[in-house]
Design a protein around this motif. Sequence first.
Motif, mmCIF file in Angstrom:
data_model
loop_
_atom_site.group_PDB
_atom_site.id
_atom_site.type_symbol
_atom_site.label_atom_id
_atom_site.label_comp_id
_atom_site.label_asym_id
_atom_site.label_seq_id
_atom_site.Cartn_x
_atom_site.Cartn_y
_atom_site.Cartn_z
ATOM 1 N N ASN A 1 0.828 -1.213 0.000
ATOM 2 C CA ASN A 1 0.000 0.000 0.000
ATOM 3 C C ASN A 1 0.863 1.265 0.000
ATOM 4 O O ASN A 1 0.541 2.266 0.642
ATOM 5 C CB ASN A 1 -0.950 0.004 1.210
ATOM 6 N N SER A 2 1.984 1.187 -0.718
ATOM 7 C CA SER A 2 2.917 2.325 -0.827
ATOM 8 C C SER A 2 3.429 2.784 0.534
ATOM 9 O O SER A 2 3.747 3.964 0.728
ATOM 10 C CB SER A 2 2.241 3.505 -1.555
ATOM 11 N N ILE B 1 3.602 -0.359 -6.634
ATOM 12 C CA ILE B 1 3.390 0.776 -5.743
ATOM 13 C C ILE B 1 2.593 1.841 -6.478
ATOM 14 O O ILE B 1 2.981 2.287 -7.561
ATOM 15 C CB ILE B 1 4.742 1.363 -5.275
ATOM 16 N N GLY B 2 1.469 2.237 -5.919
ATOM 17 C CA GLY B 2 0.646 3.261 -6.524
ATOM 18 C C GLY B 2 1.018 4.641 -6.023
ATOM 19 O O GLY B 2 2.022 4.823 -5.324
ATOM 20 N N PRO B 3 0.215 5.646 -6.346
ATOM 21 C CA PRO B 3 0.482 7.001 -5.867
ATOM 22 C C PRO B 3 0.243 7.114 -4.366
ATOM 23 O O PRO B 3 -0.512 6.333 -3.790
ATOM 24 C CB PRO B 3 -0.537 7.843 -6.644
ATOM 25 N N VAL B 4 0.912 8.088 -3.734
ATOM 26 C CA VAL B 4 0.540 8.411 -2.363
ATOM 27 C C VAL B 4 -0.758 9.208 -2.431
ATOM 28 O O VAL B 4 -1.134 9.749 -3.469
ATOM 29 C CB VAL B 4 1.654 9.184 -1.631
ATOM 30 N N GLU C 1 6.459 8.903 12.125
ATOM 31 C CA GLU C 1 5.884 7.965 11.169
ATOM 32 C C GLU C 1 5.874 8.613 9.783
ATOM 33 O O GLU C 1 5.289 9.674 9.587
ATOM 34 C CB GLU C 1 4.459 7.596 11.594
ATOM 35 N N THR C 2 6.522 7.974 8.816
ATOM 36 C CA THR C 2 6.621 8.547 7.468
ATOM 37 C C THR C 2 5.346 8.355 6.667
ATOM 38 O O THR C 2 4.908 9.244 5.944
ATOM 39 C CB THR C 2 7.804 7.912 6.710
ATOM 40 N N PHE C 3 4.739 7.201 6.760
ATOM 41 C CA PHE C 3 3.546 6.831 6.001
ATOM 42 C C PHE C 3 3.802 6.925 4.499
ATOM 43 O O PHE C 3 3.051 7.540 3.735
ATOM 44 C CB PHE C 3 2.347 7.695 6.404
ATOM 45 N N GLY C 4 4.886 6.309 4.087
ATOM 46 C CA GLY C 4 5.247 6.288 2.678
ATOM 47 C C GLY C 4 6.280 5.221 2.422
ATOM 48 O O GLY C 4 6.797 4.578 3.349
#
Length: 477
Positions: free
Chosen positions: A276-277, A319-322, A381-384
């Motif tokens: 989920n990227s 990997i899709g877009p953020v 937390e980067t979340f990426g």
Amino acid sequence: MNGKLYIGGKFCEAADGATFDVVNPYNLKKIGEQAAATKADVVRAIDFAETGFASLKALTAHRRADLLRKLYAAMLANEKEIAETMTEEQGKPLKEAIGEVRYAASYVQWYAEEGIRVQGDILAPSSSKMRLHVLREPVGPVALITPWNFPLAMMVRKLAPAIAAGCSVIAKPAGQTPFTAVKFFQLIDQVGFPEGSCQLLTGSAELIGEVLLDDFRIRKLSFTGSTEVGKRLAQKSAATLKRVSMELGGHAPLIIFSDADIKKAVKGAVLSKYLNSGQACIASNRLYVHTAIKADFVAALTESVRGLKVGNGMENADIGPVIDQNAYQKIALHVDDACAKGGKVLTGGQGYRAIDGAGGYLYPATLLDDVDDQMLIVNEETFGPVLPILTFEDDDDVIRRANATPYGLAAYAYTESLTRATKVMESLEFGMIGINTPGLGAVQTPFGGVKMSGYGREGGKYGIEEYLQTKIVNIGL
């Protein structure tokens, strides 16, 4: 697509006809409009949830199970349509979206069976003229607030046990991904749950949340999202003493010990970080590798990560877009900060706009080496899709560093030593630990964290407990 609210067993427009746009995060094109609930809509949804609770509670657990089994079958029969909608509005690869539909459906199947196993008790009386019965009953109407990163799984993981227990629900999905919820509620409508059992509200999170939390008739809140928002919702819920479950932010460490199976560890690192990227609360955010095997491990990991394709989720990308520009800018900030402080990019490291610079925000799978504990990416937390690599030599030291965070959702470790694995799982201050595996979301297990990552659990026999309350009945003879 033009999505509507679902209140009292019927799809409807907002009271004032208001809508908001939903866009595809890959090309930033508008894909439809979704109804934006007014205060009157929220109050009406609560009214129906109140009457719907009485109807749902009156059904036998077996009848509720029958309805959930029908919903499970409907989800599998429509998995491709739901998944395509999810990819279009959220951006994740279609293969992941299909997997999410199946994963969500597994919770419906599980709670169809778990609901019929809720048990009370009969206690030994302290007098011959007394009988003591313990009843387990549904808590009442519940509010479910869910995020955009797993728009179906996060909602269903809450809704299925609530319905199985006999609670009516009001679901509020994220504004970025309402259409997945609408597709799901179309199946709820087809199955034929009692009127008022399930409501869907979309629109302003602030407006909807305030009305739901101020109303005493809503007896429980289950929220998945950021720690910052979760704290505000918990404070607001205290005024009416609602029961609250919180699944909040994470900052997961991944520890690769000197005796780890490198091939297995590389595979696990890729899955735990880049699914989920990297936009997952349980994604690995800090990788600690023992200095003795760093060279071999990093070489193998870099080769694997370089093979991940970033692009349109509808076109077999890995990997899709953020999700949006804000998410993209935070990722870039963490990478730039690390590089400015001595970090080195092994692969990736530079995001870009899709479709000749006019589309959504793409960030390739990235590895950072020479990272230290003072960099932003190690503390936030980067979340990426960025994984920082740190090193260690002493077991106690790496456990201390792994625990040096206010968050406590998930952690991972790779070792072939049973003794070391036991020490690690008992020492790490996290609600979920993966030893030699990135898998933490099995339907039969309790999902949730400790510390600033929240409280309450979803999944297994533990998940339905969140929607039940205990009543003692003393019968005098």
